[in-house]
Structures are given as structure tokens and as C-alpha cells.
Design a protein around this motif. Structure first.
Motif, short mmCIF file in Angstrom:
data_model
loop_
_atom_site.label_atom_id
_atom_site.label_comp_id
_atom_site.label_asym_id
_atom_site.label_seq_id
_atom_site.Cartn_x
_atom_site.Cartn_y
_atom_site.Cartn_z
N SER A 138 36.26 53.64 43.93
CA SER A 138 36.99 52.67 44.20
C SER A 138 37.23 52.38 46.32
O SER A 138 38.53 52.79 46.47
CB SER A 138 38.48 52.66 44.22
OG SER A 138 39.53 52.03 44.10
N TYR A 185 28.80 45.09 49.40
CA TYR A 185 29.34 44.67 48.13
C TYR A 185 29.80 43.39 48.65
O TYR A 185 30.14 42.54 47.47
CB TYR A 185 30.76 45.80 48.34
CG TYR A 185 30.12 46.93 47.65
CD1 TYR A 185 29.90 47.08 46.05
CD2 TYR A 185 31.01 48.31 48.28
CE1 TYR A 185 29.13 48.71 45.95
CE2 TYR A 185 31.22 49.21 48.04
CZ TYR A 185 30.20 49.30 46.55
OH TYR A 185 29.79 50.97 46.41
N LEU A 230 30.07 40.42 46.04
CA LEU A 230 32.18 40.30 45.63
C LEU A 230 32.70 39.78 46.30
O LEU A 230 32.33 39.84 47.31
CB LEU A 230 32.56 41.62 45.00
CG LEU A 230 31.06 42.13 44.04
CD1 LEU A 230 32.31 43.63 43.92
CD2 LEU A 230 30.74 41.64 42.60
N GLN A 252 37.20 39.88 43.40
CA GLN A 252 36.91 41.16 42.03
C GLN A 252 36.53 42.53 42.86
O GLN A 252 36.88 43.62 41.82
CB GLN A 252 35.21 40.52 42.72
CG GLN A 252 35.22 39.64 41.89
CD GLN A 252 34.06 38.63 41.66
OE1 GLN A 252 33.44 38.17 42.63
NE2 GLN A 252 33.33 38.24 40.69
N LYS A 292 40.29 44.31 42.26
CA LYS A 292 40.21 44.41 40.72
C LYS A 292 39.61 45.54 40.10
O LYS A 292 40.35 45.67 38.91
CB LYS A 292 40.30 43.25 40.11
CG LYS A 292 41.77 42.03 40.36
CD LYS A 292 41.60 40.82 39.64
CE LYS A 292 42.40 39.38 40.16
NZ LYS A 292 42.05 38.04 39.21
N SER A 293 38.93 45.65 40.71
CA SER A 293 37.60 46.66 39.91
C SER A 293 38.44 48.42 40.17
O SER A 293 38.43 48.54 41.00
CB SER A 293 36.20 46.72 40.44
OG SER A 293 35.45 47.68 40.22
N THR A 294 37.48 48.66 38.72
CA THR A 294 37.87 50.27 39.20
C THR A 294 36.56 50.79 39.39
O THR A 294 37.28 52.25 39.65
CB THR A 294 38.56 50.35 37.10
OG1 THR A 294 37.31 50.16 36.61
CG2 THR A 294 39.88 49.42 36.92
N VAL A 324 33.71 49.21 41.77
CA VAL A 324 32.81 48.73 42.69
C VAL A 324 31.78 48.93 42.55
O VAL A 324 31.10 47.36 41.64
CB VAL A 324 33.26 49.11 43.85
CG1 VAL A 324 32.85 47.63 45.28
CG2 VAL A 324 34.48 48.52 44.01
N THR A 365 30.67 47.19 38.85
CA THR A 365 30.97 45.72 38.96
C THR A 365 29.70 44.97 39.57
O THR A 365 29.41 44.23 39.32
CB THR A 365 32.11 45.68 39.75
OG1 THR A 365 33.31 46.52 38.46
CG2 THR A 365 32.34 44.01 39.32
#
Length: 473
Positions: free
Chosen positions: A32, A255, A259, A263, A266-268, A270, A273
Motif C-alpha cells: 500500500s 505503478y 495504474l 486505482q 483504492k487498491s489494498t 498495489v 493489482t
């Protein structure tokens, strides 16, 4: 005297760099890394804050390099505070590390690692809590066993783990470069638009970045086991910080090449995702690499902190058996055993994140005392040999900044901070009983002696031989 019962100098410069990098690069950059982006509200400003946080932590590391080269003893900040301010402030530092920073950190990391190990097995459902805790316990047992058995094994494991996490980051970076080459750079257009330059946003983003870089001080706990510490300690710190800052910046760019900022926020996780969008059927590999990365932080913490408690016990700030080493393997097995016990206790907590926030308050408090002590030592011991000497204004400014972080943490997390202060008060009572109460009744002293003898027999540990008999292999 090749069989001298002593901790031995066997950690090289390369292994020292691996220890620091392996501790700093834990779960944060994979799971995160959004705290700064969330508070700054723009890509451009978030990158500036990442660099500023890296610079700040590098300056902190420079101060620790001076202290480590000037006072080349294992124990890190505990030794520096004791040298500057005396016995009780040093005990407070030791107590915070003993009760909060070390076991809480390892417990939380073991649960995170366990979660990501099991995630590929349970891709479409929640990981069973019992399985998560079982794997977490096995990980801690395994790493503590390696540290008890052989220091070289522990440092080699750290090298392998550090290499693994750098491979994971290299995968992310290469993927990001590919996407940038394909023209996917929308996240970097108008990169400073909607930036929040308010003092509150800067403070909160700095706070997030500050902890993302934490871990650079841990090699100072191992100074007496480091080959040529006057040269290798500062070199290892500087090389490690340069590597970490560069990797963090490039990874964040990668990243954002794949993304959008929305995104990421919101990602738990990264990195997971990211893998879902770029790695196809191989996306299962990323959770495993995250777990390995987290294990590196756990291993480095156990390796470093066990030496801190070992030194504290030698100064009568911990039970005597913790100042003993395993007679055959020459490792601080007693301290490692206590770390294991405390970690297993914290693993059963229903709110481990509450404890982590207490840990953060404690660490910021320790930094404030360390930098204040560094300034005071310039006046108290002006003739102390300092192979590295930073301008006195540097630790003075860092002391004020660290104090501001303490105040901010207290303001944001008052309950956790007050509880941390309460634990310090409990430690103070134990300090008065264990350290200051020198004329204990015979029946109390006999019980203390019996406990030390029990653990000495259980763990096969013996007192370290006198410094004058020391011969390094």
C-alpha cells in the motif's frame, strides 16, 4: 583461542547492505504505497515527497553512521542514549524496543506474510484465520531457529530474501518501462494538478513516507559483529539508502505507468493489482514474492533486536540469562527465545494494527532522544574520536523534526500514545525493582537466580567471556 565463547565478527559489507535493504523494503512498497499519493492528491507532488522522505531518512542515517563509527558497540540507539544521558533514558529506549517495536513488528509482518502465501490457494474467498495464524507461527519459528543456529545462515537467508524482493521490484519496473514505451503515460500528464500544498497534507504525507523508509538503523545493533565497522557501517548505510530511494521512486513510476492514481488509492495491495493487469497467468507469483519480502524484514528485525536485548541484559536492564550466548553456536539464543515468546503472544491479538500505531509513537520518541543525545555528546565529549562527523546543526534539526512527528502522532493517535506512555511507566517500576533495588531480600534474589539457572539449562547458554579474552575469527 578459536573456541572462544564470543559473538564473532562475520558480517561483511555486502551482507550489511542486504540486511538494511532487506529490512527497509518490506511490505509497504508492495502492499500500500498510497499514503503519500492520497494526501498530496497529485502524482508530481507525491514523487517530490517520496524523494524528500528519502533524503530525510538518509540524513538520519548519516547521524547514526557518525554515532556507530564513534561508539562501535552493538546495541545501536540504546548505547548512544546511555552514553549521552545515562542509565534510565537508555532503559526506556530498550523497554520500548523490547515490548513494542520488535515483537509487535514481527507479529504483524508474520500475519501479512502468511496472508500472501495463502492468497494464491484461496483466490476467490477469504483466507481462513486459523490457517493464517498457523503459517505465521511456522514462519516465526523457522526464522528464529535459523538465527539461533548460525549467524552466517541468518545473514545468507537475508541476502537471498533481499535478492528475491529486488527481483520482484525489477519485474514491476520492467513492466512499467514497457507500458511507458507503449505510450501509457496518462498518469503523468498535468502531474501537479489538484496538489494539496497545505501544512496538514505535507505533514501527513511525510509521516507516511517516514515509516516506509524505516529500518536503516538496525545494522547499528550489530556493530560488534560487523567486519571493519568504522568503514563498513557508514558505507553500508549510505549504499543501502541510495538503493532504496532509487528503487522506491522508479517503482512508483512503474505503478503509475500501469495504474491510474485512483486505482492505486483504492487498491489494498498495489503490487497484486499491478500483477493482475500485467502478468496474466503468472499473477500468483507476486503474492509469494511479497511474502518473501516481508520475511526479510522479520529476519533482519530478529537478527538485530536480539543483539539489543543481549547488550541490555549485560547492563542489568534485562534478566541475566538474556546476556548469555549458546555455547556451541555462539548466538544470543536467550534473547531470540524471548522475542519468539513475545511475538507469539502478540500474534493472538485481535487488533494488531492498534499495537503498530503504539509502536510508531515509540520509535519517533526514541529518534528524538537519540538526536538530542548526539548534540549533547558534542559538548559532553568533545574529544571523542569521530571518524565521521556531521555538522552539529543536522542532528539538532532532526531532533526538532522528530519531536514534531511525536507531537503529530500524539495528536492523531492519542489513545495509542497514552497507552504507550503507560507501558513506559510500567517499565519504570520494573527498572526500579530490577536495577535500582540492589539489596533485595535473599528469598527474592534466590528466585531470580533460580529463573536464570532454569533458562541457562533449557537453552544451553553461558556467559560471554571477558572482552580481554576476545579473539575474532
Amino acid at each position: 583461542m578459536g573456541d572462544t565463547v564470543q559473538l564473532k565478527k562475520q558480517i561483511t559489507l555486502f551482507q550489511g547492505v542486504a540486511i538494511i535493504v532487506g529490512i527497509i523494503i518490506g511490505s509497504g512498497i508492495f502492499v500500500s504505497p498510497v499514503g503519500i499519493l492520497m494526501h498530496t492528491k497529485s502524482v508530481g507532488f507525491s514523487m517530490i515527497m517520496w524523494a524528500c522522505c528519502g533524503l530525510y531518512n538518509t540524513l538520519c542515517a548519516l547521524c547514526y553512521a557518525e554515532l556507530g563509527a564513534s561508539i562501535p558497540q552493538s546495541g545501536g540507539e540504546y548505547i548512544y542514549i546511555r552514553r549521552a544521558f545515562g542509565d534510565y533514558p537508555a532503559f526506556v529506549c530498550l523497554w520500548i524496543n523490547f515490548l513494542l517495536i520488535c515483537p509487535v513488528g514481527i507479529a504483524a509482518l508474520s500475519l501479512i506474510a502468511s496472508l500472501y502465501i495463502l492468497q494464491p490457494i484461496f483466490p476467490d474467498c477469504t483466507v481462513p484465520p486459523l490457517a493464517e495464524r498457523f503459517i505465521a507461527i511456522c514462519l516465526v519459528w523457522f526464522l528464529i531457529a535459523i538465527n539461533c543456529r548460525n549467524v552466517k545462515w541468518a545473514t545468507r537467508v537475508q541476502v537471498v530474501i533481499t535478492a528475491s524482493k529486488l527481483i520482484a521490484l525489477a519485474i514491476i519496473i520492467v513492466m512499467g518501462i514497457v507500458y511507458l514505451a507503449m505510450g501509457d503515460g496518462e498518469s503523468f500528464q498535468n502531474s501537479f494538478e489538484d496538489s494539496d500544498f497545505s501544512a496538514g497534507a505535507i505533514a501527513l504525507s511525510f509521516y507516511s513516507g517516514f515509516w516506509a523508509y524505516s529500518g536503516w538503523s538496525y545494522l547499528n545493533f550489530l556493530t560488534e559483529e560487523l567486519v571493519n565497522p568504522n568503514r563498513n557501517l557508514p558505507l553500508a548505510i549510505m549504499i543501502s539508502m541510495g538503493v532504496v530511494i532509487g528503487v522506491y521512486l522508479v517503482t512508483n513510476i512503474a505503478y503509475l505507468a500501469v495504474l491510474t492514481p485512483a486505482q492505486m488509492v483504492k487498491s489494498t495491495a498495489v503490487a497484486v493489482t499491478f500483477a493482475e493487469q500485467t502478468m496474466g497467468v503468472m499473477q500468483w507469483l507476486m503474492p509469494i514474492l511479497i511474502a518473501i519480502s516481508v520475511c526479510g524484514t522479520m529476519n533482519g528485525t530478529a537478527l538485530s533486536m536480539s543483539r539489543l536485548f543481549f547488550i541490555g541484559a549485560k547492563n542489568n536492564h534485562m534478566p541475566a540469562f538474556m546476556s548469555m550466548i549458546q555455547y556451541k553456536y555462539l548466538t544470543p539464543a536467550s534473547s531470540l527465545f524471548i522475542i519468539l515468546c513475545l511475538t507469539l503472544c502478540f500474534q493472538s491479538s485481535n487488533d494488531i494494527w492498534f499495537l503498530i500505531e503504539m509502536e510508531g509513537f515509540g520509535f519517533a520518541s526514541i529518534l528524538t532522544i537519540v538526536f538530542a543525545g548526539q548534540v549533547w555528546l558534542r559538548f559532553k565529549e568533545p574529544d571523542l574520536k569521530r571518524p565521521i562527523k556531521v555538522p552539529i546543526a543536522l542532528p539538532a534539526v532532526l531532533c526538532l523534526v522528530s519531536l514534531a512527528v511525536v507531537i503529530l502522532t500524539f495528536y492523531q493517535k492519542m489513545t495509542e500514545s497514552l497507552l504507550a506512555l503507560l507501558l513506559v511507566a510500567v517499565g519504570t517500576v520494573l527498572y526500579l525493582i530490577g536495577n535500582r533495588w540492589t539489596n533485595k531480600p535473599d528469598f527474592i534474589q534466590s528466585k531470580i537466580t533460580a529463573v536464570n539457572i532454569f533458562f541457562q539449562k533449557l537453552l544451553l547458554v553461558v556467559p560471554q567471556e571477558n572482552e580481554k579474552d576476545l579473539q575474532w575469527d
